[in-house]
Design a protein around this motif. Sequence first.
Motif, PDB file in Angstrom:
ATOM      1  N   VAL A  45       0.910  -1.149   0.275  1.00  0.00           N
ATOM      2  CA  VAL A  45       0.168  -0.050  -0.053  1.00  0.00           C
ATOM      3  C   VAL A  45       0.758   1.153   0.013  1.00  0.00           C
ATOM      4  CG1 VAL A  45      -1.707   1.303   1.463  1.00  0.00           C
ATOM      5  CG2 VAL A  45      -1.849  -1.204   1.174  1.00  0.00           C
ATOM      6  N   VAL A  48       2.441   1.722  -3.460  1.00  0.00           N
ATOM      7  CA  VAL A  48       1.185   2.092  -4.451  1.00  0.00           C
ATOM      8  C   VAL A  48       0.932   3.623  -4.373  1.00  0.00           C
ATOM      9  CG1 VAL A  48      -1.395   2.043  -4.910  1.00  0.00           C
ATOM     10  CG2 VAL A  48      -0.065   0.040  -4.384  1.00  0.00           C
ATOM     11  N   HIS A  49       0.893   4.152  -2.878  1.00  0.00           N
ATOM     12  CA  HIS A  49       1.223   5.475  -2.673  1.00  0.00           C
ATOM     13  C   HIS A  49       2.109   6.305  -3.119  1.00  0.00           C
ATOM     14  CE1 HIS A  49       1.575   9.047   0.060  1.00  0.00           C
ATOM     15  NE2 HIS A  49       0.071   9.287  -0.040  1.00  0.00           N
ATOM     16  N   GLY A  52       1.753   5.715  -7.166  1.00  0.00           N
ATOM     17  CA  GLY A  52       0.452   5.903  -7.716  1.00  0.00           C
ATOM     18  C   GLY A  52      -0.125   7.422  -7.522  1.00  0.00           C
ATOM     19  N   ALA A  53      -0.147   7.320  -5.947  1.00  0.00           N
ATOM     20  CA  ALA A  53      -0.877   8.587  -5.502  1.00  0.00           C
ATOM     21  C   ALA A  53      -0.089  10.046  -5.788  1.00  0.00           C
ATOM     22  CB  ALA A  53      -1.399   8.359  -3.963  1.00  0.00           C
ATOM     23  N   LEU A  56      -0.114  11.489  -9.289  1.00  0.00           N
ATOM     24  CA  LEU A  56      -1.360  11.967  -9.684  1.00  0.00           C
ATOM     25  C   LEU A  56      -1.407  13.031 -10.494  1.00  0.00           C
ATOM     26  CD1 LEU A  56      -4.258  10.936  -7.414  1.00  0.00           C
ATOM     27  CD2 LEU A  56      -4.073  10.303  -9.686  1.00  0.00           C
ATOM     28  N   ALA A 154      -0.304   0.282  -9.736  1.00  0.00           N
ATOM     29  CA  ALA A 154      -0.513   1.787  -9.770  1.00  0.00           C
ATOM     30  C   ALA A 154      -0.672   2.096 -11.292  1.00  0.00           C
ATOM     31  CB  ALA A 154       0.379   2.651  -9.199  1.00  0.00           C
TER      32      ALA A 154
ATOM     33  N   GLY B  10      -4.584   8.619   1.089  1.00  0.00           N
ATOM     34  CA  GLY B  10      -4.032   8.799  -0.009  1.00  0.00           C
ATOM     35  C   GLY B  10      -4.179   7.821  -1.343  1.00  0.00           C
ATOM     36  N   THR B  11      -3.830   6.462  -0.721  1.00  0.00           N
ATOM     37  CA  THR B  11      -3.886   5.415  -1.631  1.00  0.00           C
ATOM     38  C   THR B  11      -5.172   5.002  -1.773  1.00  0.00           C
ATOM     39  OG1 THR B  11      -1.807   4.628  -0.590  1.00  0.00           O
ATOM     40  CG2 THR B  11      -2.965   3.078  -2.180  1.00  0.00           C
ATOM     41  N   PHE B  14      -6.449   7.383  -4.691  1.00  0.00           N
ATOM     42  CA  PHE B  14      -6.033   7.112  -5.749  1.00  0.00           C
ATOM     43  C   PHE B  14      -6.603   5.641  -6.648  1.00  0.00           C
ATOM     44  CE2 PHE B  14      -2.787   4.240  -7.724  1.00  0.00           C
ATOM     45  CZ  PHE B  14      -2.704   4.761  -8.952  1.00  0.00           C
TER      46      PHE B  14
END
Lengths: 257, 158
Positions: A45, A48-49, A52-53, A56, A154, B10-11, B14
């Motif tokens: 996780v 992914v943050h 991915g996040a 953004l 992601a 946040g994840t 997303f």
Amino acid sequence: MKQTFLDLRNNLIEFLRTFGAFQLFFLRLLRYSPEILTTRLGLVVKQVHNAGAQSLVIIMVCGLFVGAVLALQAYSNMSKFNAEDWTGVAAAFALVKELGPVMTALLFAGRAGTALTSEIGLMKATDQLSAMEMMAVNPVRRVLVPRFLGGVIAMPFLAAIFSAVGLYGAHLIGVEVFQVDVGSFWQQIQLTVEISDVNEGIIKSIVFGVAASLIAVWEGYNTVPTAEGVGHATTRTVVITAITVLVFDFMITAAMI
Amino acid sequence: MRQTRSVEIGTGLFVLLGMSSLFFLTTQTTGGDDFKAESVYTVEARFENIGSLRTRAPVTMSGVTIGRVTKVAFDAMTLEAVVHFVIDAQYDQIPDDTDASILTSGILGSQYIGLQAGGSDMYLEDGSEILFTQSAIVLENLIGKFLLNAGSSDEDSD
């Protein structure tokens, strides 16, 4: 003459060795993946943050402008045939099938791939990976697999967001600026784009996600553990990912037509 | 702990955004299928030339989509194209001498089947065949005829 031949042979063997090691490395990551996904989900996780996040903003801004410029180009050419209604179709096809996955993969390599490589490279240069091994912690499991999985998860989402925001950009230019009828703009898209086109984009983004994350992690793990080495590895990540993504893009497109 | 929390939020945001984008792409940009029917019946029609008619092309009556082409085949015996299409079962009172023609939406648009009602008391039903058909207008043939006419009228005036 003989010397050049020997050099060439050694280079070839060295290339084959690296290529083979790369495949084995991929298998190793895959072997640990199910275990990490079930037992250490928190690590994934976090990655992914990171991948991915935190990508953004760049993905959405780039997507908006790519969609807008596609609509701009499509409109100026389509209007020669009085086919302004097709502005959206041109932008949608380009985004969903090609530019969404490809641009996202290239941006991903620049934003997240380099971060992965330099992070892992620096861990190696400062002997953190060796320290883990001494503590009987497998660095491939603990460090590399979550980062790889984070990128793989992601990437399809990022590509989908890129395409969706891009379509909004195309809508802004086509409908708001050039006054293409909003109904026919979207109806033409819906009538022309098939679900298989969307699937092609999704398949591409999954393949690119695996390729980009794998290359980034591999380059980081095989960094020459110096400041210069980390720099080189980071550059190589971007270059190799860009080449791989574009070659794969051609192959997938050729296979799916 | 606080940091983990913000990372997780946040994840989650997303992934949610990614999923809604995927949903948007798969539902809003595709399909556009204005034909949804609970039950249908199949009708067959034979054409000399179907142009570029494909499966999933709409079948319309008075401009309203009431069906969809399901199968395009070639009959080697009669050397004709055989088109099978389904019609929404709620429209079960279409006369059986209705004629079917292949039309084009817009100048460069895709082709579809347009039905023109006849006057018979018998209705189309599952498996019936439309006897009166009109082939697609192929642009090249049209231009060919036009050039031929233009050429002959030039000779006339000379």
